[in-house]
Design a protein around this motif. Structure first.
Motif, mmCIF file in Angstrom:
data_model
loop_
_atom_site.group_PDB
_atom_site.id
_atom_site.type_symbol
_atom_site.label_atom_id
_atom_site.label_comp_id
_atom_site.label_asym_id
_atom_site.label_seq_id
_atom_site.Cartn_x
_atom_site.Cartn_y
_atom_site.Cartn_z
ATOM 1 N N LEU A 10 16.415 -0.818 -7.117
ATOM 2 C CA LEU A 10 15.947 0.559 -7.208
ATOM 3 C C LEU A 10 16.161 1.061 -8.638
ATOM 4 C CD1 LEU A 10 15.081 3.339 -6.018
ATOM 5 C CD2 LEU A 10 17.503 3.688 -5.443
ATOM 6 N N VAL A 11 15.117 1.647 -9.206
ATOM 7 C CA VAL A 11 15.193 2.176 -10.561
ATOM 8 C C VAL A 11 14.473 3.513 -10.601
ATOM 9 C CG1 VAL A 11 13.125 0.949 -11.312
ATOM 10 C CG2 VAL A 11 14.843 1.625 -13.008
ATOM 11 N N GLN A 12 14.926 4.407 -11.473
ATOM 12 C CA GLN A 12 14.282 5.704 -11.605
ATOM 13 C C GLN A 12 13.009 5.598 -12.430
ATOM 14 O OE1 GLN A 12 17.134 8.456 -13.221
ATOM 15 N NE2 GLN A 12 18.071 8.832 -11.226
ATOM 16 N N PRO A 13 12.046 6.486 -12.213
ATOM 17 C CA PRO A 13 10.856 6.509 -13.062
ATOM 18 C C PRO A 13 11.246 6.604 -14.533
ATOM 19 C CG PRO A 13 10.553 7.941 -11.185
ATOM 20 C CD PRO A 13 11.986 7.507 -11.146
ATOM 21 N N GLY A 14 10.553 5.822 -15.346
ATOM 22 C CA GLY A 14 10.883 5.767 -16.766
ATOM 23 C C GLY A 14 11.903 4.706 -17.117
ATOM 24 N N GLY A 15 12.506 4.108 -16.123
ATOM 25 C CA GLY A 15 13.533 3.103 -16.357
ATOM 26 C C GLY A 15 12.954 1.721 -16.621
ATOM 27 N N SER A 16 13.851 0.758 -16.784
ATOM 28 C CA SER A 16 13.473 -0.624 -17.104
ATOM 29 C C SER A 16 14.158 -1.596 -16.156
ATOM 30 C CB SER A 16 13.874 -0.963 -18.540
ATOM 31 O OG SER A 16 13.191 -0.157 -19.468
ATOM 32 N N LEU A 17 13.487 -2.730 -15.973
ATOM 33 C CA LEU A 17 14.044 -3.832 -15.190
ATOM 34 C C LEU A 17 13.593 -5.136 -15.812
ATOM 35 C CD1 LEU A 17 13.580 -3.106 -11.369
ATOM 36 C CD2 LEU A 17 15.735 -3.298 -12.621
ATOM 37 N N TRP A 35 3.150 -13.704 -12.664
ATOM 38 C CA TRP A 35 3.811 -12.720 -11.812
ATOM 39 C C TRP A 35 2.719 -11.938 -11.073
ATOM 40 C CZ3 TRP A 35 8.860 -12.285 -10.653
ATOM 41 C CH2 TRP A 35 9.798 -12.861 -11.517
ATOM 42 N N PHE A 36 2.904 -11.829 -9.774
ATOM 43 C CA PHE A 36 2.054 -11.008 -8.925
ATOM 44 C C PHE A 36 2.923 -9.908 -8.328
ATOM 45 C CE2 PHE A 36 -1.969 -13.350 -8.218
ATOM 46 C CZ PHE A 36 -1.671 -14.553 -8.830
ATOM 47 N N ARG A 37 2.269 -8.907 -7.771
ATOM 48 C CA ARG A 37 2.988 -7.901 -7.006
ATOM 49 C C ARG A 37 2.133 -7.463 -5.824
ATOM 50 N NH1 ARG A 37 2.999 -2.793 -11.283
ATOM 51 N NH2 ARG A 37 0.769 -2.271 -11.118
ATOM 52 N N GLN A 38 2.817 -7.006 -4.798
ATOM 53 C CA GLN A 38 2.111 -6.513 -3.615
ATOM 54 C C GLN A 38 2.856 -5.311 -3.065
ATOM 55 O OE1 GLN A 38 1.417 -9.415 -0.510
ATOM 56 N NE2 GLN A 38 -0.328 -8.241 0.245
ATOM 57 N N ALA A 39 2.156 -4.197 -3.023
ATOM 58 C CA ALA A 39 2.686 -2.971 -2.445
ATOM 59 C C ALA A 39 2.237 -2.882 -0.989
ATOM 60 C CB ALA A 39 2.197 -1.771 -3.230
ATOM 61 N N PRO A 40 2.953 -2.128 -0.176
ATOM 62 C CA PRO A 40 2.580 -2.001 1.250
ATOM 63 C C PRO A 40 1.144 -1.528 1.408
ATOM 64 C CG PRO A 40 4.749 -1.088 0.875
ATOM 65 C CD PRO A 40 4.189 -1.400 -0.479
ATOM 66 N N ALA A 90 6.101 0.174 -7.901
ATOM 67 C CA ALA A 90 6.923 -0.266 -6.780
ATOM 68 C C ALA A 90 6.163 -1.275 -5.926
ATOM 69 C CB ALA A 90 7.328 0.924 -5.935
ATOM 70 N N ALA A 91 6.792 -2.406 -5.688
ATOM 71 C CA ALA A 91 6.143 -3.492 -4.945
ATOM 72 C C ALA A 91 7.121 -4.641 -4.794
ATOM 73 C CB ALA A 91 4.897 -3.976 -5.682
ATOM 74 N N VAL A 92 6.718 -5.618 -4.007
ATOM 75 C CA VAL A 92 7.409 -6.900 -4.024
ATOM 76 C C VAL A 92 6.763 -7.742 -5.120
ATOM 77 C CG1 VAL A 92 8.017 -8.974 -2.749
ATOM 78 C CG2 VAL A 92 7.955 -6.759 -1.571
ATOM 79 N N TYR A 93 7.569 -8.250 -6.018
ATOM 80 C CA TYR A 93 7.081 -9.058 -7.135
ATOM 81 C C TYR A 93 7.315 -10.537 -6.834
ATOM 82 C CZ TYR A 93 6.177 -4.983 -9.999
ATOM 83 O OH TYR A 93 5.645 -3.808 -10.502
ATOM 84 N N TYR A 94 6.244 -11.300 -7.030
ATOM 85 C CA TYR A 94 6.269 -12.727 -6.729
ATOM 86 C C TYR A 94 6.019 -13.545 -7.990
ATOM 87 C CZ TYR A 94 5.641 -11.252 -1.862
ATOM 88 O OH TYR A 94 5.775 -10.669 -0.631
ATOM 89 N N GLN A 113 12.117 -7.281 -4.457
ATOM 90 C CA GLN A 113 11.652 -5.910 -4.239
ATOM 91 C C GLN A 113 12.003 -5.021 -5.430
ATOM 92 O OE1 GLN A 113 10.059 -4.364 -1.297
ATOM 93 N NE2 GLN A 113 9.759 -2.830 -2.905
ATOM 94 N N VAL A 114 10.994 -4.342 -5.941
ATOM 95 C CA VAL A 114 11.197 -3.329 -6.979
ATOM 96 C C VAL A 114 10.826 -1.972 -6.389
ATOM 97 C CG1 VAL A 114 10.424 -2.452 -9.214
ATOM 98 C CG2 VAL A 114 10.778 -4.926 -8.879
ATOM 99 N N THR A 115 11.765 -1.055 -6.425
ATOM 100 C CA THR A 115 11.549 0.310 -5.932
ATOM 101 C C THR A 115 11.718 1.268 -7.098
ATOM 102 O OG1 THR A 115 12.418 -0.324 -3.763
ATOM 103 C CG2 THR A 115 12.252 2.028 -4.247
ATOM 104 N N VAL A 116 10.741 2.134 -7.291
ATOM 105 C CA VAL A 116 10.790 3.112 -8.379
ATOM 106 C C VAL A 116 10.771 4.498 -7.748
ATOM 107 C CG1 VAL A 116 9.755 3.929 -10.516
ATOM 108 C CG2 VAL A 116 9.522 1.513 -9.849
#
Length: 118
Positions: A10-17, A35-40, A90-94, A113-116
């Motif tokens: 979990l990261v705040q908007p504007g943050g980095s990962l 790298w792919f991502r998939q959001a619900p 925000a998504a699952v990153y693959y 999982q990346v949550t913003v």
């Protein structure tokens, strides 16, 4: 072969990962990595690609200028540095290993999982 992602949180908007993906069981430096991502409720989206040597990269328009893909072939690892994160990220990153030759297998990681959110 296997790919194992890590770094999602979990990261705040504007943050980095920084996401990492460690490969094992195949010749890493003979694969382009993606790298792919998939959001619900959405289709899986290609985010970034890096060629086997690391010399060429490409990005989805939605992340260009904010995300950076890199790799360390000595450590069989590919990275995704994500800056200026937005809720839409925000998504699952693959992690994906794309073969260069038809006789090679393709590999996928299990996702991270990346949550913003604030």
């Amino acid at each position: 072969g296997q790919l194992v992602e890590s770094g999602g949180t979990l990261v705040q908007p504007g943050g980095s990962l920084r996401l990492s993906c460690v490969a094992s069981g195949f010749t890493f430096n003979r694969y382009n990595m993606r790298w792919f991502r998939q959001a619900p409720g959405k289709e899986r989206e290609l985010v970034a690609t890096i060629v086997s040597s690391g010399g060429v990269t490409s990005y989805a328009d939605s992340v260009k200028g904010r995300f950076t893909i890199s790799r360390d072939n000595a450590k069989n690892t590919v990275f995704l540095q994500m800056n200026s994160l937005e809720p839409a990220d925000a998504a699952v990153y693959y992690c994906n290993a794309r073969p260069l030759f038809i006789w090679q297998n393709e590999y996928w990681g299990q996702g991270t999982q990346v949550t913003v959110s604030s």
